[in-house]
Design a protein around this motif. Structure first.
Motif, PDB file in Angstrom:
ATOM      1  N   THR A 159     -16.964  67.241  30.682  1.00  0.00           N
ATOM      2  CA  THR A 159     -16.016  66.128  30.737  1.00  0.00           C
ATOM      3  C   THR A 159     -15.985  65.429  29.387  1.00  0.00           C
ATOM      4  O   THR A 159     -17.024  65.182  28.781  1.00  0.00           O
ATOM      5  N   TYR A 185     -10.489  64.142  30.159  1.00  0.00           N
ATOM      6  CA  TYR A 185     -10.037  65.460  30.598  1.00  0.00           C
ATOM      7  C   TYR A 185     -11.273  66.331  30.801  1.00  0.00           C
ATOM      8  O   TYR A 185     -12.376  66.011  30.340  1.00  0.00           O
ATOM      9  N   THR A 186     -11.099  67.436  31.504  1.00  0.00           N
ATOM     10  CA  THR A 186     -12.199  68.354  31.774  1.00  0.00           C
ATOM     11  C   THR A 186     -11.867  69.731  31.212  1.00  0.00           C
ATOM     12  O   THR A 186     -10.746  70.218  31.369  1.00  0.00           O
ATOM     13  N   GLU A 187     -12.829  70.318  30.540  1.00  0.00           N
ATOM     14  CA  GLU A 187     -12.658  71.666  30.004  1.00  0.00           C
ATOM     15  C   GLU A 187     -13.708  72.592  30.597  1.00  0.00           C
ATOM     16  O   GLU A 187     -14.746  72.129  31.087  1.00  0.00           O
ATOM     17  N   SER A 188     -13.443  73.877  30.555  1.00  0.00           N
ATOM     18  CA  SER A 188     -14.391  74.860  31.077  1.00  0.00           C
ATOM     19  C   SER A 188     -14.605  75.957  30.048  1.00  0.00           C
ATOM     20  O   SER A 188     -13.693  76.290  29.292  1.00  0.00           O
ATOM     21  N   LYS A 237     -18.594  73.513  33.045  1.00  0.00           N
ATOM     22  CA  LYS A 237     -17.633  72.412  32.964  1.00  0.00           C
ATOM     23  C   LYS A 237     -18.178  71.277  32.098  1.00  0.00           C
ATOM     24  O   LYS A 237     -19.363  70.948  32.170  1.00  0.00           O
ATOM     25  N   THR A 270     -22.316  65.018  31.392  1.00  0.00           N
ATOM     26  CA  THR A 270     -21.927  66.337  31.887  1.00  0.00           C
ATOM     27  C   THR A 270     -21.783  67.299  30.719  1.00  0.00           C
ATOM     28  O   THR A 270     -21.568  66.907  29.586  1.00  0.00           O
TER      29      THR A 270
END
Length: 311
Positions: free
Chosen positions: A294, A226-229, A292, A183
């Motif tokens: 991951t 964790y997920t960042e944008s 996004k 991703t």
């Protein structure tokens, strides 16, 4: 106009550090990475996997100085939070910072203006990780090593993992944070395979490779994510945005990506960004496009006896 010839080579952004830092500054303005990592550092997971784990291992040495190493520390945004957490538990901390870019100056300035904690002393190493090892060797071992989004620049995963593991004290903790390969920005090299004029991003290291290396070396680890944008509205909706182009260059690790990439690569990349994005409305009714990504968080605790790699 970009050529359609796939043999065209793209220029790696790391060949022009001034351009890299401009792109990085734009990225920092548009990403939620640091907010997400700060939240994560303040949650129970960092406390249990790092602070509590170390305090148990060092229960008989709590009056001694613990040693912390940051590799590719950048401007210290996240490392400062980590050190504050550790400083609340341990009475003396020696923090060594290894950072080859000029971002280390920002870290020094931040630590100087607002001391992280009274019980922390810093050693600054303005050099690459390999240059640090060439000067300092493995005589100094560390109780905690933090490598946050820096493994991409360390070369062959097996080689650098052996080096990092060798620097750990028995019972010490190694923290690795890096992009997944499926991703967000971690999958970008898949769209640029063979097009870079150097090996840095052709050999981009992702979490799957690091985990496979740890398993091959029989080094145990635990994992979370964790997920960042990142707000990519500028380069998706505006062909004439200098800020957007800088952000695009940083995310693709390419100088002047929009102009220099072959048409097929540029189109494929823009499709990739759009496909991995979501649209959100702001309070004033505008729309923002967020990309996004991951990231994996890997914890390695060195066994009291770790065989070959404990030497």
């Amino acid at each position: 106009m970009a050529s359609n010839m796939s043999e065209n080579k793209l220029l790696n952004i790391l060949t022009d550090m001034k351009h890299y830092h401009k792109g990085y500054a734009e990225y920092c303005r548009k990403t939620t990475k640091w907010q997400e990592l700060q939240k994560w550092t303040e949650c129970a997971e960092f406390e249990s996997n790092v602070v509590t784990n170390l305090s148990k291992k060092l229960s008989g040495q709590m009056d001694q100085q613990i040693r912390v190493l940051g590799v590719g520390s950048g401007d210290g945004i996240l490392e400062i939070y980590q050190l504050q957490k550790l400083a609340a538990k341990f009475p003396k901390i020696s923090a060594s910072v290894v950072e080859p870019s000029e971002l280390i100056t920002k870290y020094k300035d931040t630590a100087g203006r607002n001391p992280v904690a009274d019980n922390i002393t810093f050693e600054w190493h303005h050099r690459t990780f390999d240059e640090y090892l060439a000067c300092n060797g493995y005589d100094k071992k560390y109780h905690f090593i933090s490598v946050v989004h820096a493994v991409y620049f360390l070369g062959d995963p097996e080689v650098f993992m052996k080096k990092l593991y060798k620097l750990l004290e028995p019972g010490g903790v190694l923290l690795l944070i890096l992009l997944t390969d499926h991703t967000g920005s971690g999958s970008i090299p898949l769209h640029q395979s063979g097009l870079k004029d150097d090996t840095t991003t052709n050999n981009f290291v992702n979490s799957s490779q690091v985990k496979a290396t740890l398993e091959k070396l029989q080094i145990e680890y635990t994992q979370s994510m964790y997920t960042e944008s990142t707000d990519i509205t500028d380069f998706i909706t505006n062909d004439n945005s200098e800020e957007g182009d800088l952000l695009l260059d940083f995310l693709t690790y390419t100088i002047n990506f929009k102009k220099s990439a072959p048409d097929d690569v540029r189109d494929r990349m823009m499709h990739h960004f759009k496909q991995g994005s979501r649209i959100e409305k702001t309070g004033d009714g505008d729309e923002k496009i967020y990309f996004k990504a991951t990231c994996d968080i890997l914890f390695v605790t060195k066994r009291e006896y770790a065989g070959e790699y404990a030497k």
